[in-house]
Write an enzyme that holds these catalytic residues in place. Structure first.
Site, PDB file in Angstrom:
ATOM      1  N   ASP A 246      47.062   4.251  39.337  1.00 18.95           N
ATOM      2  CA  ASP A 246      48.299   4.851  38.863  1.00 18.95           C
ATOM      3  C   ASP A 246      49.075   5.348  40.075  1.00 18.95           C
ATOM      4  O   ASP A 246      48.475   5.746  41.078  1.00 18.95           O
ATOM      5  CB  ASP A 246      48.020   6.009  37.897  1.00 18.95           C
ATOM      6  CG  ASP A 246      49.219   6.333  37.014  1.00 18.95           C
ATOM      7  OD1 ASP A 246      49.193   5.973  35.814  1.00 18.95           O
ATOM      8  OD2 ASP A 246      50.188   6.933  37.520  1.00 18.95           O
ATOM      9  N   CYS A 333      55.475  -0.658  25.442  1.00 20.61           N
ATOM     10  CA  CYS A 333      55.786   0.464  24.539  1.00 20.61           C
ATOM     11  C   CYS A 333      57.289   0.700  24.471  1.00 20.61           C
ATOM     12  O   CYS A 333      57.735   1.764  24.031  1.00 20.61           O
ATOM     13  CB  CYS A 333      55.064   1.734  24.979  1.00 20.61           C
ATOM     14  SG  CYS A 333      55.560   2.351  26.601  1.00 20.61           S
TER      15      CYS A 333
END
Length: 389
Positions: A246, A333
């Protein structure tokens, strides 16, 4: 309750129970309106249609009900009870092995502008409209009554969703330092103070459980790992190794804490703070199970074209790097990206990478993120599980 009148013919979508009224549909109001106040919506002729929250912007009214009723304590209790009943009916609200779930999902629960996630004894409430923000104390009072001891704390977290108002985050009920919850028997920390959304992405619960079934003996790369949900499911599934990536140092720190909470001193896991594209390019070899769960690439229609290019580029790189017989879990998403948009982007990526690819599963949001049948825009999460020769 003040009144808004619609232009002739603009009530058609409301007669089909769509919960949004756009600013261009409004003819006039009978008096000056304050942001967030409750209004009655009438046709040009004065016939009642709906009651909702007024707000300046493209979506001018978010419909709370198509019945001509007061938005009082009884209304909030009724709607929250309906939301809880749905979660009880799917066997989710009272599961000892899963204490994290979404209780209210905006339009999906006929409460547009409101999100409530439950983490153990704490409910985290988030407003996406001024009307819901102004009603927060009334909602919290109704929530405590409806939940009947299932929660002891209510935390309000809307600084990121209503930043232009500078709302103050904090507890509306109780106050707890216990920020752990359970999902399918695995424990995790929830950063509802500083984390994204309400602190955890409960919408991937079922998809994480599916990934666990594919993890045994595989070398797993979890891109955009956030708090590491897919990573510790992969470890429980028997993965040979798991690497979490990340770009946020805070996310990596929380991932490490979550892995340690479930698998202390397990040497199979390693976390990297790095850009996803850079990591895939320079260190993406040797994995046979890759998860791509990026943040929304497009938050409005104007960004759709660039978002699809981004999905294509990201998936192409994963196809190029994944080993033979590998499995790719890939998601979008972005609400404005349709299932067909996303599938075409992934198919283009596979063709550019010159890999043979088969669909194993088509994924979507879980049942505690219901889609109002009259509001198809609520179908935001889509995913594919792909077998790569």
């Amino acid at each position: 309750m003040k009144r808004i009148y619609l232009k002739r013919g603009k009530e058609d979508s409301l007669l089909r129970f769509h919960p949004w009224i756009f600013s261009g549909a409004i003819l006039r109001a009978d008096s000056e309106l304050k942001e967030g106040e409750v209004v009655r919506v009438l046709t040009e002729r004065g016939d009642f249609i709906a009651v909702g929250h007024w707000q300046q912007g493209s979506i001018a009214v978010r419909v709370l009900t198509f019945n001509d009723v007061e938005i009082d304590d009884a209304y909030w209790q009724s709607r929250l009870q309906s939301a809880l009943d749905l979660r009880l009916s799917i066997g989710l609200a009272d599961r000892p092995d899963t204490t994290a779930y979404r209780l209210v999902h905006g339009e999906g629960d006929l409460l547009p502008g409101l999100i409530i996630d439950v983490y153990g004894q704490t409910a985290v409430m988030q407003a996406h409209s001024i009307g819901m923000h102004l009603a927060r104390h009334q909602i919290a009072k109704a929530l405590e009554k409806v939940m009947q001891g299932r929660i002891s704390h209510i935390y309000y977290k809307s600084e990121t969703t209503l930043s232009f108002m500078d709302p103050e985050n904090g507890f509306l009920l109780g106050g707890s330092n216990d920020n752990t919850a359970i999902e399918n028997g695995l424990r995790f920390y929830v950063d509802w103070l500083r984390g994204q959304k309400t602190g955890f992405f409960v919408d991937q619960r079922e998809n994480r459980a599916l990934l666990e079934r594919y993890a045994k003996g595989r070398r797993v790369l979890n891109m955009f790992c956030y708090t590491g949900g897919f990573s510790f499911y992969a470890m429980r599934g028997g993965a040979e190794l798991v690497h979490s990536v990340d770009s946020s140092a805070k996310a990596i720190e929380l991932t490490k804490r979550n892995v340690t909470l479930n698998f202390p001193d397990d040497q199979r896991h390693e976390a990297f703070c790095d850009d996803a594209f850079k990591f895939l390019e320079t260190r993406g070899e040797g994995y046979d199970l890759i998860i791509l769960d990026p943040p929304a690439f497009a938050k409005h229609r104007g960004a759709l074209h660039n978002a699809l290019k981004g999905y294509t580029r990201l998936n192409q790189k994963a196809f190029e790097k994944i080993g033979r017989g590998g499995v790719l879990f890939t998601f979008s998403c972005s609400q404005v990206v349709t299932k067909d948009n996303f599938r075409n982007a992934v198919f283009t990526a596979a063709a550019l990478a010159k890999r043979k690819v088969r669909i194993l599963h088509q994924l979507h949001q879980p049942a505690d993120h219901p889609i109002n049948i009259y509001h198809p825009e609520g179908e935001y999460l889509k995913g594919l599980v792909l077998y790569v020769e």
